[in-house]
Enzyme design. Structure first.
Site, PDB file in Angstrom:
ATOM      1  N   GLY A  24       0.826  -1.205   0.000  1.00 48.83           N
ATOM      2  CA  GLY A  24       0.000   0.000   0.000  1.00 48.83           C
ATOM      3  C   GLY A  24       0.854   1.245   0.000  1.00 48.83           C
ATOM      4  N   GLY A  25       0.202   2.387   0.231  1.00 52.81           N
ATOM      5  CA  GLY A  25       0.895   3.659   0.190  1.00 52.81           C
ATOM      6  C   GLY A  25       1.927   3.815   1.283  1.00 52.81           C
ATOM      7  N   MET A  26       1.725   3.141   2.438  1.00 54.90           N
ATOM      8  CA  MET A  26       2.651   3.278   3.556  1.00 54.90           C
ATOM      9  C   MET A  26       3.797   2.282   3.511  1.00 54.90           C
ATOM     10  SD  MET A  26       1.478   5.758   5.218  1.00 54.90           S
ATOM     11  CE  MET A  26       0.280   6.575   4.184  1.00 54.90           C
ATOM     12  N   GLY A  27       3.605   1.158   2.831  1.00 54.75           N
ATOM     13  CA  GLY A  27       4.676   0.177   2.800  1.00 54.75           C
ATOM     14  C   GLY A  27       4.191  -1.180   2.334  1.00 54.75           C
ATOM     15  N   VAL A  29       3.438  -5.333   3.119  1.00 57.79           N
ATOM     16  CA  VAL A  29       2.930  -6.153   4.220  1.00 57.79           C
ATOM     17  C   VAL A  29       3.310  -7.614   3.979  1.00 57.79           C
ATOM     18  CG1 VAL A  29       0.922  -6.789   5.593  1.00 57.79           C
ATOM     19  CG2 VAL A  29       0.988  -4.555   4.442  1.00 57.79           C
ATOM     20  N   LYS A  43       3.917  -4.821   8.667  1.00 55.68           N
ATOM     21  CA  LYS A  43       4.001  -3.747   7.689  1.00 55.68           C
ATOM     22  C   LYS A  43       5.361  -3.077   7.822  1.00 55.68           C
ATOM     23  CE  LYS A  43       0.799  -1.248   5.938  1.00 55.68           C
ATOM     24  NZ  LYS A  43      -0.334  -0.352   5.664  1.00 55.68           N
ATOM     25  N   ASP A 137      -8.063   6.386   8.094  1.00 60.06           N
ATOM     26  CA  ASP A 137      -8.142   5.779   6.754  1.00 60.06           C
ATOM     27  C   ASP A 137      -9.067   4.567   6.770  1.00 60.06           C
ATOM     28  OD1 ASP A 137      -7.641   5.566   4.046  1.00 60.06           O
ATOM     29  OD2 ASP A 137      -5.815   4.394   4.290  1.00 60.06           O
TER      30      ASP A 137
END
Length: 702
Positions: A24-27, A29, A43, A137
């Site tokens: 995803g946008g954060m990292g 998984v 994550k 989110d």
């Protein structure tokens, strides 16, 4: 679960990594296992965030706060390292279905499970807010449907990303369509902003569409700020609640603490989801168990080869599912295909092989004259239509829609027509070959063969052949046609006959490459015929185990200078001379035809409930494995596995063996409403498709 890739770590902290779960946008998984065998989702944040000291400080605070979140409907944070080379966060793994994917596939939830969903999400928000956090989110992709209710995931990291280069570069943390007006405007957020997202999620689950529509990001943000939500389809008893949650004024939104009571849902029990969703959840759980057991077996095998021993334990994974987890490094194993979806086809009995495109799988019924297409990612039905025989290339389907109708080239996903070509009055396509060399070949089964320009649909020529003639395919710029007495090659540009020769046997085979077609000229003799001239290039006299080549049509594959001929036995011939290189004779001679497959350096054949792997160049046996399938089951090489299907009281399902070692790496049960043993397998576009009778299933290849 996808395989770990060469650049992926094998351990994060004290956790051994088993595979990839997503990105995803954060990292990224990963699925990991603790030393005691507990399954966790880890994550690992993006490198550009890891380089920001302010992010690390916020991440540390968020991770500590997230550890305090507890509740039946959250995935708790169990560990984190904000000060590592790359920061990471581990949460308890939830073995559930994505709310987004499930609604996209099955459609809106009925009111009872919709109320249960909302009540569970409400309790989860209460737990998050009690820890001093705001999720920020909440969206369908961050909600998993498990056996014991919905679970909110992916909290404890979003707020830490605010103020970094990630947002300074014009990107934001949040999901358009579910973000509150305050979040869009960049204002400070509080619990009421999660309630706004809750209302949007409930509206999506009730209607199957986001309440502020789809389309470009700016359009969705504008509608959120300036237009009321679209709540058509929300149950009347819930419209007022959802509308209040989606109010532009935070003061008018109900507090999260009231949501569970306002929804008045019964306690959760197994089977709270509708039947189709519940069956998919069970399939999801079984698939994960098989994935992890395959990793366990492979790890144990490697450790034993190194002189060690592997100790496998049981971990409780989401909803009470027991999954076998290996102790040892799983790197280098062949990952199994990941189950995507299954459906029952509206076609009975006469189903032909599915065709897989980039985003669509289309299935045709040869005699029922029906076709149906599905989205390869979700299993959602895209369209169905009456159609005669069809063929396809990488981008288009070519078919006659309806008896006596025009020939069309259509997009497999949208059914939009690229072109339409009028056929002679009363002409009904019985065979459709190609496209090859820019040509489609059509036959009506009554002797009229037509050539069509594949780019424009223009009819190029019409050829009159014997009424019993059948098309056998394209070869070297010619269209091969055979009747009961003769075989001929038609020029692809003009339709004129290049040559014709008498045919005393029934079998004409066109190999996948080269200039040769093959004719059974005598009981144990196979003629290789030039497709350019019709002359015999060589004749191979095969052993008696080949069967009667005048009556039986063997399967022929030509690759890398070798022609493989298979029926009851398997023979490898030099393509240039017909000289026999090697032969594989079955353990029980005369046992009937057997399936074989040549894939790169290996050849595979089914023999007396065993899968035999041979060196394709020398015929040397490499390995063998027991299989419950019969000797005519399909074989396909996909994702580092060689796969087959088996049906019966025991052992029914799909099987996949490591193509290099013969180790069983994958088994997936695929039930069918019919008791017959019809299996079809095909793969393309990173998707494996299995068809058993009227049951169609799709799997993502690693």
């Amino acid at each position: 679960m996808a395989a770990l890739e060469p650049g992926d770590p094998r351990r994060i902290g004290r956790y051994r990594l088993l595979g990839r779960l997503g990105e995803g946008g954060m990292g990224r998984v990963y699925l990991g296992a603790s030393p005691a065998g507990r399954a966790v989702a880890i994550k690992v944040v993006r490198p550009e965030l890891a380089d920001d000291p302010a992010f690390r400080a916020r991440f540390r605070a968020e991770a500590e706060a997230a550890r305090k979140v507890s509740g039946a409907f959250t995935s708790p944070v169990v560990d984190a390292d904000p000060d590592g080379t790359v920061p990471w966060l581990a949460t308890a793994y939830v073995n559930g279905l994505s709310l987004k994917d499930t609604i996209d596939r099955y459609g809106p939830l009925p009111e009872p499970p919709l109320r249960s969903l909302g009540a569970g999400l409400g309790e989860a928000l209460v737990a998050v807010h009690a820890a001093g956090l705001v999720h920020r989110d909440l969206k369908p992709g961050n909600i998993l449907l498990a056996r014991d209710g919905p679970k909110i995931i992916d909290f404890g990291i979003s707020r830490a990303a605010d103020g970094t280069r990630l947002t300074a570069a014009g990107r934001f943390v949040g999901s358009p369509g579910y973000m509150s007006p305050a979040q869009i405007r960049g204002e400070d957020l509080g619990p009421s902003d999660d309630v706004f997202a809750f209302g949007a999620v409930l509206a999506f689950a009730a209607t199957g569409r986001p309440p502020f529509g789809t389309g470009p990001v700016q359009a969705r943000l504008h509608r959120t700020l300036h237009q009321p939500p679209d709540l058509e389809g929300v149950p009347p008893s819930l419209v007022a609640l959802v509308a209040a949650c989606l109010s532009g004024d935070p003061a008018r939104r109900p507090p999260a603490t009231l949501l569970p009571r306002l929804l008045a849902a019964p306690p959760f029990a197994q089977g709270w989801l509708p039947d189709g969703m519940d069956r998919q959840l069970q399939e999801h759980e079984r698939t994960l168990v098989m994935d992890l057991r395959a990793v366990s077996r492979a790890a144990a095998r490697r450790r034993l080869l190194r002189g060690g021993a592997a100790v496998a334990g049981l971990a409780v994974v989401g909803g009470g599912t027991a999954a076998a987890l290996a102790a040892g490094d799983p790197g280098g194993t062949v990952p199994p295909p990941r189950f995507l979806w299954r459906t029952t086809l509206p076609i009975r009995g006469d189903i032909t092989l599915p065709r897989v495109f980039a985003h669509t799988v289309a299935v045709f019924g040869a005699f029922s004259k029906k076709a149906v297409a599905y989205d390869t990612a979700t299993g959602r039905r895209l369209w169905s239509d009456k159609t005669n025989h069809a063929t396809a290339d990488e981008t288009l389907i070519y078919t006659q829609l309806g008896r006596g109708a025009a020939l069309v080239a259509m997009d497999p996903a949208s059914r939009a027509h690229r072109w339409s070509a009028a056929l002679p009055s009363g002409y009904n396509v019985r065979e459709l070959y190609g496209p090859a060399g820019g040509l489609l070949g059509l036959s009506d089964g009554e002797g009229t063969v037509i050539g069509v320009d594949v780019r424009t649909g223009r009819l190029l020529w019409k050829h009159r052949a014997p009424a019993t003639a059948e098309l056998r395919g394209f070869l070297n710029g010619g269209l091969i046609a055979a009747s009961s007495t003769a075989v001929s090659a038609l020029d692809a540009r003009t339709g004129a006959a290049r040559w014709e020769r008498p045919l005393s046997a029934s079998g004409v085979i066109v190999p996948g490459s080269g200039d040769l077609l093959f004719i059974g000229s005598a009981r144990h003799s196979l003629d290789a015929v030039s497709s350019s001239t019709g002359r015999t290039v060589w004749t191979a006299r095969l052993p008696a185990g080949a069967g009667d080549l005048r009556r039986d049509t063997p399967t022929v594959t030509a690759t890398n200078g070798t022609t493989y001929v298979g029926a009851a036995s398997l023979y490898a011939l030099e393509s240039a001379t017909g000289r026999l290189r090697w032969a594989y004779e079955p353990s029980l001679p005369g046992g009937g035809d057997r399936t074989f497959l040549v894939n790169g350096r290996r050849a595979y054949i089914l023999d007396d409930h065993k899968l035999i792997a041979l060196d394709a160049r020398t015929g040397r046996r490499l390995w063998s494995a027991d299989t419950p399938g019969d000797d005519t089951a399909p074989l396909i090489a996909a994702g580092g596995l060689v796969c087959t299907g088996a049906a019966g009281v025991t052992g029914s399902g799909l099987y996949g063996w490591d193509e290099a070692t013969g180790t069983l790496m994958w088994r997936h049960p695929l039930a069918s409403s019919s008791g017959t043993d019809q299996w079809l397998l095909t793969s393309a576009a990173s998707t494996l498709v299995a068809l058993r009778n009227e049951t169609l299933a799709a799997f993502r290849l690693p």
